[in-house]
Design a protein around this motif. Structure first.
Motif, PDB file in Angstrom:
ATOM      1  N   ASN A   1       8.772   0.237   0.997  1.00 21.05           N
ATOM      2  CA  ASN A   1       7.941  -0.898   0.545  1.00 21.05           C
ATOM      3  C   ASN A   1       8.368  -1.976   1.163  1.00 21.05           C
ATOM      4  N   ARG A   2       7.702  -3.181   1.773  1.00 24.50           N
ATOM      5  CA  ARG A   2       8.099  -4.326   2.314  1.00 24.50           C
ATOM      6  C   ARG A   2       9.330  -4.874   1.794  1.00 24.50           C
ATOM      7  N   THR A   3       9.214  -4.868   0.275  1.00 19.69           N
ATOM      8  CA  THR A   3      10.169  -5.643  -0.478  1.00 19.69           C
ATOM      9  C   THR A   3      10.895  -4.341  -1.011  1.00 19.69           C
TER      10      THR A   3
ATOM     11  N   ARG B   1      11.088  -2.959  -4.893  1.00 17.29           N
ATOM     12  CA  ARG B   1       9.757  -2.075  -5.577  1.00 17.29           C
ATOM     13  C   ARG B   1      10.193  -0.628  -5.440  1.00 17.29           C
TER      14      ARG B   1
ATOM     15  N   GLY C   1      -6.199   2.054   0.851  1.00 14.34           N
ATOM     16  CA  GLY C   1      -6.614   0.820   0.135  1.00 14.34           C
ATOM     17  C   GLY C   1      -8.085   0.498   0.330  1.00 14.34           C
ATOM     18  N   ASN C   2      -8.609  -0.320  -0.365  1.00 15.38           N
ATOM     19  CA  ASN C   2     -10.118  -0.621  -0.320  1.00 15.38           C
ATOM     20  C   ASN C   2     -10.457  -1.517   0.859  1.00 15.38           C
TER      21      ASN C   2
ATOM     22  N   ALA D   1       3.230  -0.759  -4.803  1.00 17.83           N
ATOM     23  CA  ALA D   1       2.578  -1.625  -5.925  1.00 17.83           C
ATOM     24  C   ALA D   1       1.907  -0.578  -7.042  1.00 17.83           C
ATOM     25  N   VAL D   2       1.361  -0.877  -7.885  1.00 22.91           N
ATOM     26  CA  VAL D   2       0.776  -0.119  -8.922  1.00 22.91           C
ATOM     27  C   VAL D   2       0.111   1.162  -8.475  1.00 22.91           C
ATOM     28  N   MET D   3      -0.764   1.023  -7.310  1.00 21.91           N
ATOM     29  CA  MET D   3      -1.630   2.186  -6.680  1.00 21.91           C
ATOM     30  C   MET D   3      -0.690   3.233  -5.897  1.00 21.91           C
TER      31      MET D   3
ATOM     32  N   VAL E   1     -10.252   5.610  -2.625  1.00 20.84           N
ATOM     33  CA  VAL E   1      -9.485   6.248  -3.692  1.00 20.84           C
ATOM     34  C   VAL E   1     -10.021   5.413  -4.969  1.00 20.84           C
TER      35      VAL E   1
ATOM     36  N   GLY F   1      -8.434   3.758 -10.416  1.00 22.15           N
ATOM     37  CA  GLY F   1      -7.482   2.783 -10.828  1.00 22.15           C
ATOM     38  C   GLY F   1      -6.371   3.315 -10.950  1.00 22.15           C
TER      39      GLY F   1
ATOM     40  N   VAL G   1       0.947  -3.758   8.658  1.00 26.00           N
ATOM     41  CA  VAL G   1       1.592  -2.319   8.360  1.00 26.00           C
ATOM     42  C   VAL G   1       1.396  -1.488   9.282  1.00 26.00           C
TER      43      VAL G   1
ATOM     44  N   MET H   1      -0.469   1.984   1.155  1.00 23.27           N
ATOM     45  CA  MET H   1      -1.363   1.649  -0.131  1.00 23.27           C
ATOM     46  C   MET H   1      -0.948   0.114  -0.166  1.00 23.27           C
ATOM     47  N   VAL H   2      -1.380  -0.914   0.747  1.00 19.98           N
ATOM     48  CA  VAL H   2      -1.224  -2.211   0.826  1.00 19.98           C
ATOM     49  C   VAL H   2      -2.435  -3.042   0.508  1.00 19.98           C
ATOM     50  N   GLN H   3      -2.195  -4.286   0.368  1.00 22.84           N
ATOM     51  CA  GLN H   3      -3.166  -5.167   0.074  1.00 22.84           C
ATOM     52  C   GLN H   3      -4.496  -4.965   1.236  1.00 22.84           C
ATOM     53  N   ALA H   4      -5.465  -4.690   1.033  1.00 19.45           N
ATOM     54  CA  ALA H   4      -6.469  -4.481   2.210  1.00 19.45           C
ATOM     55  C   ALA H   4      -6.715  -5.685   2.930  1.00 19.45           C
TER      56      ALA H   4
END
Ligand code: NBP
Length: 477
Positions: free
Chosen positions: A32-34, A37, A101-102, A11-13, A127, A130, A83, A73-76
């Motif tokens: 990436n899973r999908t 992307r 990730g955060n 994704a963006v990051m 990280v 943004g 993953v 770098m996926v959704q925390a």
């Protein structure tokens, strides 16, 4: 130094970090899973460097040389666990999994321990910066073992922002240290923004300046001690007009600040550690209050404000300077509290965190980047064991010089009913810290009265209890 790294989560990051790595000459294996992307990244930027797109987790892992370095770098939260669960069975001893990730630092501690059982390294990495920072140079806060940093550190340092020739990336400490300091960084960012918002509000509602005029004030502040990214973009946002209505942009935005959670985590952790991060807490609560639309609507109708007319401000420039002083002094307090929390968190978790090194890597790339951080770096260089930033010579004198304006503004805000919780609580913290005697003595007395919680005395060692319900004799406990 060039090497190879895998990035999963585009994704963006993730996409921007992958591009940043490739631009610095590293070979970047993509996943990436999908699939779409990965394809989109290759179509738009595949020519920017040495990318190896892959279509499955198996192919991703097989495309990497051992020991593998893999950046997630996926959704925390559950996304990161999903993953990791997919990757781990495919990895070999000595491989390094980096989570950018955060994440909550406690999750990072748990994941570090789980991966260590399988001979894998886990590098929980903060990280900041943004989308733009990820592409052009973020501030990077990796945790993890020395062994893993020796391998991934140079790669991360190569893509970080650079200030005075120093990369904004440092090995923060073991396991959750990187994510812990990123969390506090975000908490400080909350405080910074709240204080900026209060300065704006006072200039608007006490002085009657327009958003554009206030934007100019912020632009001028950006030339001095307050020089920072957030002050710079405040000027931009305040000078911007809404295209649809022609009104100041700030007047067409709903006044309900949102939050994703790192500010709240910072305060939760500070409560557990017993560290008063009141500046950060006020910022989190001010956002929460702004979001309570129903209560605010009900209160607006019935709660009276002070019955005083706004006195005209005689010296406009002097008032603006007072607001600048309030902002500066309150900001020093918020940073001092954040660095206190880092020291306490490090002690609690057995990390060796160099606060000066953190101030150094926060000078560039991240959202709180500021000239001011170089002063903090210097303060910790002068006194590595500094108890609080506020007592360092430089900050002691700077806050003392700002004190009159700060007090004037807090008094004024209270008099005219303009909410300034960040300025006011920072001042209360400052006064609490310097007070010779605090009313905590009375609190101890009350606790002893109703709960026999005991107290200590100023004149003798020991623990005491007064027989309040009896003849009020004092007993030693
Ligand atoms: P998002 O946080 O929006 O996450 C989207 C990515 O996560 C996509 O690649 C998505 O795959 C993947 N993903 C999810 Br959602 N669930 C997954 C699962 N169960 N298995 C595999 N992949 C999964 O992306 P972002 O905004 O680029 O942020 C990435 C990380 O960086 C986050 O942890 C964020 O907190 C952190 N961060 C963000 C910023 C920022 O400014 N945005 C700054 C610093 C750190 P899909 O394409 O298949 O849906």
């Amino acid at each position: 130094m060039t090497s190879q790294i895998g990035v999963t989560g585009l994704a963006v990051m993730g996409a921007n970090l992958a591009r940043n790595l490739a631009r610095h000459g590293h070979q970047v294996v993509l996943h990436n899973r999908t699939q779409a992307r990965t394809d989109a990244l290759m179509a738009a930027h595949g020519g920017e460097g040495d990318f190896v797109p892959t279509t499955s987790t198996e192919e991703f892992v097989q495309s990497l040389q051992r020991p593998r370095s893999i950046l997630i770098m996926v959704q925390a939260g559950p996304g990161t666990d999903a993953v990791i669960d997919e990757l781990v069975p495919l990895l070999d001893e000595g491989d390094i999994v980096i989570d950018g990730g955060n994440a909550r630092y406690q999750d990072t501690q748990r994941r570090t321990a789980a991966l260590a059982e399988r001979g894998l390294h886990f590098v929980g990495t903060g990280v900041s910066g943004g989308e733009e920072g990820a592409l052009n140079g973020p501030s990077i806060m990796p945790g993890g073992s020395d062994e893993s940093y020796a391998i991934v550190g140079p790669m991360l340092e190569s893509i970080a922002a650079v200030v005075d020739g120093t990369p904004c990336c440092t090995h923060v400490g073991t396991d959750g240290a990187g994510h812990f300091v990123k969390m506090v960084h975000n908490g400080i960012e909350y405080a910074d923004m709240q204080l900026i918002a209060e300065a704006y509000d006072l200039l608007r509602h006490r002085l009657g300046l327009s958003p554009k005029e206030i934007g100019d004030v912020f632009a001028s502040w950006n030339e001095g001690d307050l020089d920072s990214y957030l002050i710079e973009i405040t000027a931009e946002v305040l000078r911007h007009d809404d295209a649809a209505t022609g009104k100041p942009f700030v007047d067409v935005v709903l006044d309900q600040a949102e939050q994703k959670g790192t500010g709240r985590w910072t305060v939760q952790s500070a409560l557990d550690l017993g560290v008063p991060v009141s500046g950060i807490a006020e910022a989190v609560f001010a956002r929460a209050l702004s979001g309570h639309a129903e209560q605010r609507a009900a209160a607006q109708k019935v709660l009276p404000g002070p019955q005083v007319e706004l006195d005209p401000v005689e010296d406009r420039d002097a008032y603006i300077e007072a607001v600048r002083q309030a902002l500066y002094a309150s900001k020093v307090v918020a940073y001092a509290q954040g660095f206190d929390q880092i020291a306490a968190g490090a002690e609690e978790n057995g990390w060796t965190v160099d606060r000066g090194a953190l101030a150094t890597i926060w000078r560039g790339g991240c959202i709180i980047r500021a000239r001011f951080l170089d002063r903090i770096r210097q303060a910790f260089a002068d006194e590595p064991d500094l108890t609080t930033l506020l007592t360092h010579d430089y900050f002691r004198d700077a806050v003392a010089a700002a004190q009159d304006g700060w007090r004037r503004v807090v008094t004024d805000a209270a008099r005219y009913g303009i909410p300034a919780p960040g300025f006011a609580s920072a001042l209360a913290y400052y006064d609490g810290l310097r007070a010779e005697r605090l009313p905590a003595a009375l609190i101890q007395g009350l606790r002893d009265f109703f709960g026999a919680h005991t107290y200590r005395r100023v004149d003798r060692d020991g623990v005491f209890h007064t027989l309040w319900g009896d003849d009020r004799r004092e007993e030693t406990r």
